[in-house]
Structure formats: structure tokens, C-alpha cells
Design an enzyme around this catalytic site. Sequence first.
Site: not given
Ligand code: C6P
Length: 424
Positions: A140, A217, A220, A243, A381
Amino acid sequence: MSRLSVPRPRLAEPNAGSKWQAEALRDEFPILQRPIRGKGLVYLDNAATTQKPRAVIEALRRFYEELNANVHRGIHYLSEQATQAFEQTRSAVQRFIGARSTREIIFTRGTTESINLVAWSFSRRFLQPGDEILITHMEHHSNIVPWQMVCEERGVVLRTVPLTSEGELNWSAFERLLSSKTKVVSVAHVSNVLGTVNPVREIVRAAHAVGAKVLVDGAQAVPHLPVDVQELDCDFYAFSAHKMYGPTGVGVLYGKEELLEAMPPYQGGGDMIASVSFERTTYNTLPYKFEAGTPNIADIVAFRAAIDFLNRLDMMEVYTQEEKLTKYALTALHEVPGVVIYGRPAHRCGAIAFNLDGIHPHDLGTVLDQEGIAIRTGHHCAQPLMDWLGVAATARASFGVYNTVEDVDRLVAGLYRAREFFHL
Ligand code: C6P
């Protein structure tokens, strides 16, 4: 050990009774009861953010009605109570991911801020020009851009591990790219696009063998499978509350205590200091050294209710039930003429990326929206991954604990509706 020998969560016997039913859970989520465009909501955008159970919404309301005060500062009753509730969430997070101590749990605004914290603080203390950071092609943007910024500022080199045609990490390329120059390996536990589950324990073992630290990370992963940071032996683990059925604006950074101790603060301000004078400032102990300013108190307190909710469901059971639903969805999607599914990872969870031949994913998303079906379309993203897939965008269905076979059937019916609409 080979990449394929990564221990996978044990699956339930085919006929074993489930502890809970997704259908029954839906009653706990008020938003799932509301009609969208005159139809029942099919929410398949859980990778972007999950919906919130009543217990989380109630915890938020209760905090403002009964507990609201700043934390760690006052000696009055409400401040003590708010601090206690706030720290109880930290303990719940510590237990949920198997950390050794609450000193290793830092609250942030989300995964993005957690990764930025490590990128900037770790690099200031430990990285020299010529050092290397290794990420993968499935990251991401949150796990790409902070490292690019650090590389630019400190003369560090960013290397990327390619993927196999299945959409898995190319293990031999990973081993080739890993060297004594590698200081950080930063990798998604689960891809937000392909759903690939990376063999984190083996990545950590290989990285540690060359002296590199590993950031995972887990944005997910934490909502979908049991995570034990001591078992993984990773150095850092980042994730977001929103999430995993918790409030927005709350994230967690887990870090091994000895590393966090050695790293400088990320931001300066209130609460992160021991004493301040114009001549010299000393910093607070962990975890407060990394928590400058008034935190997102109410949401952190309510986050506890989300963890309680997931503990009640049992993360192994969540994994097992979602795996069955994902398999069902993959089979059903494959049967729709013109559907292309991206990635065929052997170990996967959470998300399925696909396109319907001849229809732009945004148009597909719009048709599905008319049917009350929420999916995400775009680059998710993860633009370097889109380049690797050879597409500008995809549609993505991502699952949560309340999704049912009927939701998948509605999605499939929506795809046929789109084919009809676009005369395919
Ligand atoms: N992905 C998606 O629709 P934040 O925004 O900080 O809570 O998470 C960022 C982020 C980082 N790593 C991974 C693997 C992610 O999937 C995400 C967030 C969302 O896929 C929003 S772009």
C-alpha cells in the site's frame, strides 16, 4: 524451511458447527439495517473500513456522557477514570496481539502514522547513507511513500521484491535482494488488493539472519486472522482500529521494547516529556515517549469494545468462516462471463480484486451502487501493484464478519445486471 511450509491456521472440520453465524451478527450493526437506494445494503468495502457494532457506538456515547476528561494529567475523578479506561484499551491490545508488555503498544492515528513513526524515528537513529530498505511490489502507498521520503533525505536505497504470477512474494528474488546492507524489511502481512497472506514468520527469520529489522503492515491482517507478534518475532507491527470494527482515527504501533527505547521521539509536545527546561528536555518512558499531545481518547476507549467483540467471535473462527466465504465468492465470480480475477495466492484472505471485461471498474461500481452494493474501485492506494497487474484500476470486494453467502449472490447478480446494462 520452504515458503510453503509456513504454518497456516488450522481449518475447522467441514461439518464442525460454527460458533456464530454471520446472519445473526448483522443485528449488532445498525448501519446494515438501513436501506441503500431502496435496497438492503450489501457492504463489501471492508478493506477500506469496517462497519461498527452497537457496542462500539455505545462505548463512544458512554465516554462522552460519563467519563470525558483528559488523560494522564488531572488528579480529579473523571481524569482518573478516563485514564483508566484509556489504559485498559492498551492492555486489551497487548493481549490481542500477544505483545510482552503495554510499553510496546503505542497509540497513533492509524497504520499510516504507525509506519511513518518507524520510518522517521528508526532512520534517524539507525540508518546511514548506502543502507537499504526492502519492501515488496504489493505494498500500500502507506508502506512505500514514507520509505521513499526517508531514502531521499538520508541517502538510503529502496529495493522492491517482485511477485510471482500467482501474486505471491517471489521468495528467491527476496533472498537475492536481502543482504548485509538491508537494514529494514517492511512488508504487508496481507495485501489489500490480492488478499495474499505473506509468510511473515519466514520473512522475519531471513531478515534477522542478515541483521535487518522487520516492520509488518498488519492493516489487512488483524481483522481477519489471529496475530501473535511474539510468535512472528517481528520488530514492528502496524494496524488501524477502523478496519477491525473500531473507531476511525486510532492506530497501533507495536514495537519491541529495546528498539523503541533506542529510538528518538517522533513528535515533541505535551505528555511525551519527563521534564522541560530551555536548556534541556528529557523524555517520558515508553510508550508515552511516542504519544505527544492529547490523544484520541474517546475513540481509543471505544476501541476496547471492538477488541472485546473480536475476542468474543474468536479470531481463528473469524478466519475459518471468512475463508469459506472467500472460496464461495471466488467460485461464484469465476462463473460470471468476462470476470477476470487478479492473483491466485495459495494463502489468502480478506479481498478479491477483479474486473469485468469491457466495463471500466468505476462504471461497474456505479451500477452495483444502484443495487445497494458497496465495493471499492480504483487503484486501492497500490499503484505499483496496478502497474504490475497491467491495469489502471480494478474492482474489489472485501469481506467482514457480517458478510453472508447472500451478499456474494447479490454481488454476482449485480455483475449480471452490469453485463446487461452495458450490452455485453
Ligand atoms: N487501505 C483500502 O481500501 P490507514 O488509512 O492508515 O488506516 O491504513 C492505511 C493502509 C495501510 N496498509 C494497508 C495494507 C492498507 O490496506 C491500508 C488502508 C484501505 O485498501 C484504504 S486506502
